[in-house]
Motif scaffolding. Structure first.
Motif, mmCIF file in Angstrom:
data_model
loop_
_atom_site.group_PDB
_atom_site.id
_atom_site.type_symbol
_atom_site.label_atom_id
_atom_site.label_comp_id
_atom_site.label_asym_id
_atom_site.label_seq_id
_atom_site.Cartn_x
_atom_site.Cartn_y
_atom_site.Cartn_z
ATOM 1 N N ALA A 28 0.865 -1.187 0.000
ATOM 2 C CA ALA A 28 0.000 0.000 0.000
ATOM 3 C C ALA A 28 0.893 1.225 0.000
ATOM 4 O O ALA A 28 1.810 1.323 0.823
ATOM 5 N N GLN A 50 4.678 3.937 10.487
ATOM 6 C CA GLN A 50 3.578 3.424 9.676
ATOM 7 C C GLN A 50 2.461 4.458 9.512
ATOM 8 O O GLN A 50 2.145 5.177 10.451
ATOM 9 N N VAL A 51 1.879 4.507 8.309
ATOM 10 C CA VAL A 51 0.757 5.402 8.036
ATOM 11 C C VAL A 51 -0.393 4.526 7.560
ATOM 12 O O VAL A 51 -0.169 3.580 6.801
ATOM 13 N N ILE A 94 -2.703 3.770 5.093
ATOM 14 C CA ILE A 94 -2.914 4.114 3.685
ATOM 15 C C ILE A 94 -4.179 3.412 3.181
ATOM 16 O O ILE A 94 -5.013 4.011 2.520
ATOM 17 N N SER A 95 -4.292 2.142 3.518
ATOM 18 C CA SER A 95 -5.450 1.355 3.081
ATOM 19 C C SER A 95 -6.692 1.745 3.852
ATOM 20 O O SER A 95 -6.610 2.171 5.006
ATOM 21 N N MET A 112 -6.589 -7.638 1.688
ATOM 22 C CA MET A 112 -5.267 -8.136 2.089
ATOM 23 C C MET A 112 -5.425 -9.365 2.991
ATOM 24 O O MET A 112 -4.685 -10.340 2.861
ATOM 25 N N ARG A 144 -3.956 -13.077 2.490
ATOM 26 C CA ARG A 144 -3.203 -13.805 3.524
ATOM 27 C C ARG A 144 -3.770 -15.207 3.699
ATOM 28 O O ARG A 144 -3.040 -16.192 3.715
ATOM 29 N N THR A 188 10.775 -4.278 8.472
ATOM 30 C CA THR A 188 9.340 -4.128 8.755
ATOM 31 C C THR A 188 9.007 -4.646 10.152
ATOM 32 O O THR A 188 8.223 -4.042 10.877
ATOM 33 N N ASP A 244 7.356 -1.920 12.420
ATOM 34 C CA ASP A 244 5.894 -2.018 12.600
ATOM 35 C C ASP A 244 5.460 -3.089 13.612
ATOM 36 O O ASP A 244 4.317 -3.057 14.056
ATOM 37 N N PRO A 254 4.503 -6.212 12.991
ATOM 38 C CA PRO A 254 3.226 -6.792 12.527
ATOM 39 C C PRO A 254 3.056 -8.216 13.055
ATOM 40 O O PRO A 254 4.042 -8.901 13.326
ATOM 41 N N SER A 255 1.789 -8.655 13.187
ATOM 42 C CA SER A 255 1.577 -10.048 13.600
ATOM 43 C C SER A 255 1.415 -10.941 12.374
ATOM 44 O O SER A 255 1.685 -12.131 12.431
ATOM 45 N N LEU A 256 0.925 -10.357 11.270
ATOM 46 C CA LEU A 256 0.690 -11.063 10.006
ATOM 47 C C LEU A 256 -0.315 -12.207 10.139
ATOM 48 O O LEU A 256 -0.263 -13.179 9.392
ATOM 49 N N LYS A 306 -7.176 -12.098 10.054
ATOM 50 C CA LYS A 306 -8.040 -11.402 11.005
ATOM 51 C C LYS A 306 -9.487 -11.913 11.005
ATOM 52 O O LYS A 306 -10.122 -11.935 12.049
ATOM 53 N N GLU A 363 4.933 -9.093 1.972
ATOM 54 C CA GLU A 363 4.313 -7.843 2.456
ATOM 55 C C GLU A 363 5.369 -6.791 2.761
ATOM 56 O O GLU A 363 5.235 -6.036 3.719
HETATM 57 N N1 HJL Z 1 -1.614 -3.068 3.298
HETATM 58 C C1 HJL Z 1 -1.212 -2.091 4.122
HETATM 59 N N2 HJL Z 1 -1.890 -0.932 4.193
HETATM 60 C C2 HJL Z 1 -1.492 0.090 4.998
HETATM 61 O O1 HJL Z 1 -2.139 1.138 5.040
HETATM 62 C C3 HJL Z 1 -0.319 -0.086 5.789
HETATM 63 N N3 HJL Z 1 0.110 0.873 6.614
HETATM 64 C C4 HJL Z 1 0.360 -1.321 5.691
HETATM 65 N N4 HJL Z 1 1.478 -1.544 6.425
HETATM 66 C C5 HJL Z 1 2.106 -2.860 6.395
HETATM 67 C C6 HJL Z 1 2.583 -3.187 7.701
HETATM 68 O O2 HJL Z 1 3.642 -4.094 7.816
HETATM 69 C C7 HJL Z 1 1.479 -3.552 8.664
HETATM 70 O O3 HJL Z 1 2.091 -3.392 9.890
HETATM 71 C C8 HJL Z 1 0.925 -4.949 8.606
HETATM 72 O O4 HJL Z 1 0.090 -5.083 7.481
HETATM 73 C C9 HJL Z 1 0.124 -5.170 9.859
HETATM 74 O O5 HJL Z 1 -0.219 -6.495 9.967
HETATM 75 P P1 HJL Z 1 -0.983 -6.987 11.283
HETATM 76 O O6 HJL Z 1 -2.235 -6.152 11.402
HETATM 77 O O7 HJL Z 1 -0.079 -6.764 12.462
HETATM 78 O O8 HJL Z 1 -1.269 -8.426 11.032
HETATM 79 N N5 HJL Z 1 -0.090 -2.295 4.854
#
Ligand code: HJL
Ligand code: NAD
Length: 228
Positions: free
Chosen positions: A12, A26-27, A29-30, A38, A42, A54, A58, A60-62, A65, A157
């Motif tokens: 994104a 992180q912003v 965007i989506s 997304m 996944r 990343t 960030d 992320p948990s990946l 959801k 990602e």
């Molecule tokens: N697709 C997307 N749109 C966005 O607006 C944004 N900021 C990210 N950023 C990617 C980033 O790595 C995110 O932190 C993970 O997509 C979070 O994933 P989780 O919710 O922890 O599973 N990705």
């Protein structure tokens, strides 16, 4: 060519091509629909891969959801979440990273031979550690190993450096780019693809498979064309 999974990138970006701020913050965007799309990607993948940059930025948990999608995976005899993979040459993934502690499913940390043995040992308690490459992760070799582990469909990602690593090594089949309605700016803010950039004669060509309005932005789906 080494056998590898089908690989696609999902990213994104802002209207000016940035994927986060110059502070690597992180912003959002989506919008809701894009995050849901997304999530569906996944859930349809065998594995989701990100770079250590990343994870550190960030955390992320990946995880998948949607409860419905998790249930569908269970009913198909799969774990709730696809395998989650970090490309992490020096084994720097924090032991309390969300990717290692949240949700069920396999975790893989791809390291290089330059990773400290004590870090590898600690990570082994929480993840499968796979080694490929001397100084940094050899992505082509890693893809071969993932295929041998049964991974047929791999979602990447980001971030910007891993996207470059995968694209410049010719390891990507398709790309989804969501372009959101904001301008982030900043010459050092990460873009969809950073790295060294292609020499003019080797610039990568894409085929546009589809484009649609989504949330307040646009979603494009691209096929990566083989080098001429
Ligand atoms: N697709 C997307 N749109 C966005 O607006 C944004 N900021 C990210 N950023 C990617 C980033 O790595 C995110 O932190 C993970 O997509 C979070 O994933 P989780 O919710 O922890 O599973 N990705
Ligand atoms: N908007 C989005 O869709 C999105 C998605 C993911 C990340 N991001 C953003 O991207 C930024 C992180 O990107 P980044 O570029 O700093 O880090 P990254 O996530 O791309 O990780 C890059 C790191 O991976 C490691 N690596 C090991 N072997 C490699 C190889 N062969 N090729 C490439 N990398 C290799 C290196 O340590 C490298 O520094 C963060 O600001 C994050 O918010 C945005």
């Amino acid at each position: 060519m080494t056998e590898r999974p089908f690989v696609f990138i999902n990213s994104a970006m802002s209207a000016d091509g940035k994927i986060s701020t110059k502070e690597r913050k992180q912003v959002r965007i989506s919008g809701r629909k894009d995050f849901d799309r997304m999530d569906s990607l996944r859930a349809s993948s065998d594995a989701i891969m990100v770079g250590i940059g990343t994870v550190l930025a960030d955390d992320p948990s990946l995880t998948v959801k949607s409860q419905g999608r998790k249930l569908e995976r269970k009913q198909a005899g799969l774990e709730e979440n696809p395998a989650r993979i970090v490309v992490d040459s020096k084994a720097r993934t924090p032991l309390d990273a969300d990717i290692l502690i949240k949700g069920e499913g396999m975790r893989i940390v791809l390291v290089s031979r330059s990773a400290p043995a004590d870090r590898i040992e600690k990570l082994r308690e929480k993840a499968t550690v796979v080694c490929a490459g001397d100084d940094e992760v050899d992505l082509a070799a890693a893809m071969g190993k993932l295929k041998a582990m049964g991974m047929k469909r791999l979602m990447v990602e980001g971030g910007a450096t891993l996207n470059w690593g995968m694209l410049s090594a010719g390891l990507v089949d398709e790309i989804y780019t969501f372009i959101g309605n904001l301008v982030i700016g900043g010459r050092t803010a990460p873009t969809f693809v950073d790295g060294d950039g292609f020499p003019e004669k080797e610039i990568l060509k894409l085929d546009l498979l589809g484009a649609e309005r989504m949330d307040e932005g646009i979603l494009c789906r691209w096929k990566v064309l083989p080098e001429p």
